[in-house]
Write a protein that holds these residues in place. Structure first.
Motif, PDB file in Angstrom:
ATOM      1  N   TYR A  31      59.358  27.443  41.227  1.00 54.75           N
ATOM      2  CA  TYR A  31      59.854  26.773  42.427  1.00 54.75           C
ATOM      3  C   TYR A  31      58.946  27.072  43.618  1.00 54.75           C
ATOM      4  N   PHE A  32      58.496  28.306  43.755  1.00 53.28           N
ATOM      5  CA  PHE A  32      57.580  28.711  44.824  1.00 53.28           C
ATOM      6  C   PHE A  32      56.202  28.094  44.589  1.00 53.28           C
ATOM      7  N   ASN A  33      55.722  28.115  43.358  1.00 53.95           N
ATOM      8  CA  ASN A  33      54.507  27.441  42.887  1.00 53.95           C
ATOM      9  C   ASN A  33      53.219  27.805  43.649  1.00 53.95           C
ATOM     10  N   PRO A  34      52.940  29.089  43.815  1.00 55.66           N
ATOM     11  CA  PRO A  34      51.709  29.480  44.515  1.00 55.66           C
ATOM     12  C   PRO A  34      50.491  29.342  43.602  1.00 55.66           C
ATOM     13  N   PRO A  35      49.297  29.312  44.177  1.00 56.12           N
ATOM     14  CA  PRO A  35      48.080  29.229  43.359  1.00 56.12           C
ATOM     15  C   PRO A  35      47.611  30.599  42.861  1.00 56.12           C
ATOM     16  N   TYR A  36      48.528  31.513  42.672  1.00 52.51           N
ATOM     17  CA  TYR A  36      48.167  32.871  42.257  1.00 52.51           C
ATOM     18  C   TYR A  36      47.385  32.921  40.937  1.00 52.51           C
ATOM     19  N   PRO A  37      47.737  32.124  39.924  1.00 48.50           N
ATOM     20  CA  PRO A  37      46.935  32.189  38.686  1.00 48.50           C
ATOM     21  C   PRO A  37      45.458  31.862  38.929  1.00 48.50           C
ATOM     22  N   ALA A  38      45.182  30.844  39.715  1.00 43.84           N
ATOM     23  CA  ALA A  38      43.792  30.474  40.007  1.00 43.84           C
ATOM     24  C   ALA A  38      43.094  31.572  40.802  1.00 43.84           C
ATOM     25  N   LEU A  39      43.788  32.149  41.771  1.00 43.53           N
ATOM     26  CA  LEU A  39      43.197  33.203  42.593  1.00 43.53           C
ATOM     27  C   LEU A  39      42.934  34.464  41.777  1.00 43.53           C
ATOM     28  N   LEU A  40      43.870  34.820  40.895  1.00 47.81           N
ATOM     29  CA  LEU A  40      43.686  36.011  40.070  1.00 47.81           C
ATOM     30  C   LEU A  40      42.533  35.821  39.087  1.00 47.81           C
ATOM     31  N   LYS A  41      42.400  34.642  38.519  1.00 50.02           N
ATOM     32  CA  LYS A  41      41.284  34.378  37.596  1.00 50.02           C
ATOM     33  C   LYS A  41      39.949  34.468  38.325  1.00 50.02           C
ATOM     34  N   ALA A  42      39.896  33.964  39.551  1.00 51.22           N
ATOM     35  CA  ALA A  42      38.661  34.075  40.337  1.00 51.22           C
ATOM     36  C   ALA A  42      38.356  35.541  40.655  1.00 51.22           C
ATOM     37  N   LEU A  43      39.395  36.309  40.980  1.00 52.72           N
ATOM     38  CA  LEU A  43      39.197  37.729  41.261  1.00 52.72           C
ATOM     39  C   LEU A  43      38.675  38.446  40.025  1.00 52.72           C
ATOM     40  N   ILE A  44      39.210  38.132  38.862  1.00 49.08           N
ATOM     41  CA  ILE A  44      38.743  38.759  37.623  1.00 49.08           C
ATOM     42  C   ILE A  44      37.265  38.436  37.400  1.00 49.08           C
ATOM     43  N   PHE A  45      36.872  37.190  37.636  1.00 44.58           N
ATOM     44  CA  PHE A  45      35.459  36.811  37.509  1.00 44.58           C
ATOM     45  C   PHE A  45      34.584  37.613  38.471  1.00 44.58           C
ATOM     46  N   ILE A  46      34.996  37.706  39.722  1.00 42.20           N
ATOM     47  CA  ILE A  46      34.232  38.450  40.730  1.00 42.20           C
ATOM     48  C   ILE A  46      34.121  39.924  40.345  1.00 42.20           C
ATOM     49  N   ILE A  47      35.223  40.490  39.876  1.00 43.76           N
ATOM     50  CA  ILE A  47      35.229  41.908  39.501  1.00 43.76           C
ATOM     51  C   ILE A  47      34.287  42.157  38.324  1.00 43.76           C
ATOM     52  N   PHE A  48      34.272  41.264  37.331  1.00 40.34           N
ATOM     53  CA  PHE A  48      33.351  41.461  36.209  1.00 40.34           C
ATOM     54  C   PHE A  48      31.895  41.295  36.637  1.00 40.34           C
ATOM     55  N   CYS A  49      31.635  40.440  37.602  1.00 38.41           N
ATOM     56  CA  CYS A  49      30.271  40.342  38.142  1.00 38.41           C
ATOM     57  C   CYS A  49      29.884  41.637  38.848  1.00 38.41           C
ATOM     58  N   ILE A  50      30.798  42.178  39.655  1.00 42.36           N
ATOM     59  CA  ILE A  50      30.540  43.457  40.329  1.00 42.36           C
ATOM     60  C   ILE A  50      30.358  44.570  39.304  1.00 42.36           C
ATOM     61  N   LEU A  51      31.201  44.579  38.269  1.00 39.86           N
ATOM     62  CA  LEU A  51      31.091  45.599  37.228  1.00 39.86           C
ATOM     63  C   LEU A  51      29.739  45.524  36.523  1.00 39.86           C
ATOM     64  N   SER A  52      29.239  44.320  36.306  1.00 34.31           N
ATOM     65  CA  SER A  52      27.919  44.160  35.680  1.00 34.31           C
ATOM     66  C   SER A  52      26.829  44.771  36.558  1.00 34.31           C
ATOM     67  N   VAL A  53      26.913  44.523  37.855  1.00 33.83           N
ATOM     68  CA  VAL A  53      25.939  45.115  38.783  1.00 33.83           C
ATOM     69  C   VAL A  53      26.088  46.636  38.789  1.00 33.83           C
ATOM     70  N   GLN A  54      27.325  47.121  38.752  1.00 32.25           N
ATOM     71  CA  GLN A  54      27.544  48.569  38.691  1.00 32.25           C
ATOM     72  C   GLN A  54      26.869  49.169  37.466  1.00 32.25           C
ATOM     73  N   PHE A  55      27.044  48.528  36.307  1.00 33.45           N
ATOM     74  CA  PHE A  55      26.417  49.052  35.092  1.00 33.45           C
ATOM     75  C   PHE A  55      24.897  49.083  35.232  1.00 33.45           C
ATOM     76  N   ILE A  56      24.315  48.047  35.798  1.00 31.93           N
ATOM     77  CA  ILE A  56      22.859  48.015  35.985  1.00 31.93           C
ATOM     78  C   ILE A  56      22.420  49.173  36.890  1.00 31.93           C
ATOM     79  N   LEU A  57      23.132  49.374  37.994  1.00 29.69           N
ATOM     80  CA  LEU A  57      22.781  50.464  38.909  1.00 29.69           C
ATOM     81  C   LEU A  57      22.965  51.832  38.252  1.00 29.69           C
ATOM     82  N   HIS A  58      23.987  51.964  37.422  1.00 26.48           N
ATOM     83  CA  HIS A  58      24.198  53.242  36.729  1.00 26.48           C
ATOM     84  C   HIS A  58      23.140  53.465  35.654  1.00 26.48           C
ATOM     85  N   ILE A  59      22.695  52.408  35.007  1.00 24.70           N
ATOM     86  CA  ILE A  59      21.600  52.532  34.035  1.00 24.70           C
ATOM     87  C   ILE A  59      20.332  53.015  34.742  1.00 24.70           C
ATOM     88  N   ILE A  60      20.028  52.426  35.888  1.00 28.23           N
ATOM     89  CA  ILE A  60      18.853  52.849  36.670  1.00 28.23           C
ATOM     90  C   ILE A  60      18.979  54.321  37.055  1.00 28.23           C
TER      91      ILE A  60
END
Length: 183
Positions: A142-171
């Motif tokens: 009934y409320f119908n917010p776009p939370y699923p779309a926002l959470l999926k985008a956040l998950i994508f952003i977080i995995f991109c950040i995590l990938s950069v973190q792994f690269i920096l930790h490898i260095i």
């Protein structure tokens, strides 16, 4: 008896600016847990005292909590609080720990890149129709917010950040192995 400091105590310190940034932002965002407590209290009050339940609290609290849980992954890595087999890790030399860290980081980088790709495809379908029109996926309630779309985008952003973190930790680990000292 004198306390003997943990031999890999330095591992818990942030290893780069990105880790420091993640820790700082995560501490600030953790205050959102208080927000979820307040709105949940508000819901209980409205539902049981005034017999006027809300339409938005449950989904909003779930979205905020889920978002903070996702962010917790990069926070755990930035603070070196992620899961590891300490029975083995604590029993080996500092140099062997660095090698184990390298293996962890390389496997983690491969995993985070694959998850970034998978979350990108989920985000794309949550934000756009098959014919390319912009449309945010909603919860369907009934409320119908776009939370699923926002959470999926956040998950994508977080995995991109995590990938950069792994690269920096490898260095960082490569530099530590080359210098052959406890950094």
């Amino acid at each position: 008896m004198q306390d003997v400091p943990n031999s890999h105590e330095h591992d818990e310190a942030p290893k780069n600016r990105l880790d420091r940034w993640i820790i700082k932002i995560s501490h600030a965002l953790s205050l959102l847990f208080i927000f979820t407590v307040f709105i949940s209290f508000y819901e209980v009050l409205m539902r049981y005292v005034f017999d006027a339940p809300t339409t938005w609290v449950h989904e909003t609290a779930s979205f905020v909590g889920g978002s903070l849980f996702v962010i917790g992954g990069i926070y755990a890595f930035a603070t070196d609080k992620h899961v590891r087999v300490v029975l083995i890790y604590d029993a080996v030399s500092a140099k062997t720990r660095r090698v184990l860290n390298m293996v962890h980081h390389i496997v983690g980088l491969a995993f985070s890149l694959m998850m970034a790709w998978a979350s990108y495809t989920m985000t794309k379908t949550a934000w756009f129709t098959p014919w390319g029109e912009f449309r945010l996926e909603t919860s369907g309630s009934y409320f119908n917010p776009p939370y699923p779309a926002l959470l999926k985008a956040l998950i994508f952003i977080i995995f991109c950040i995590l990938s950069v973190q792994f690269i920096l930790h490898i260095i960082y680990e490569i530099k530590s192995l080359r210098s052959n000292k406890d950094v």
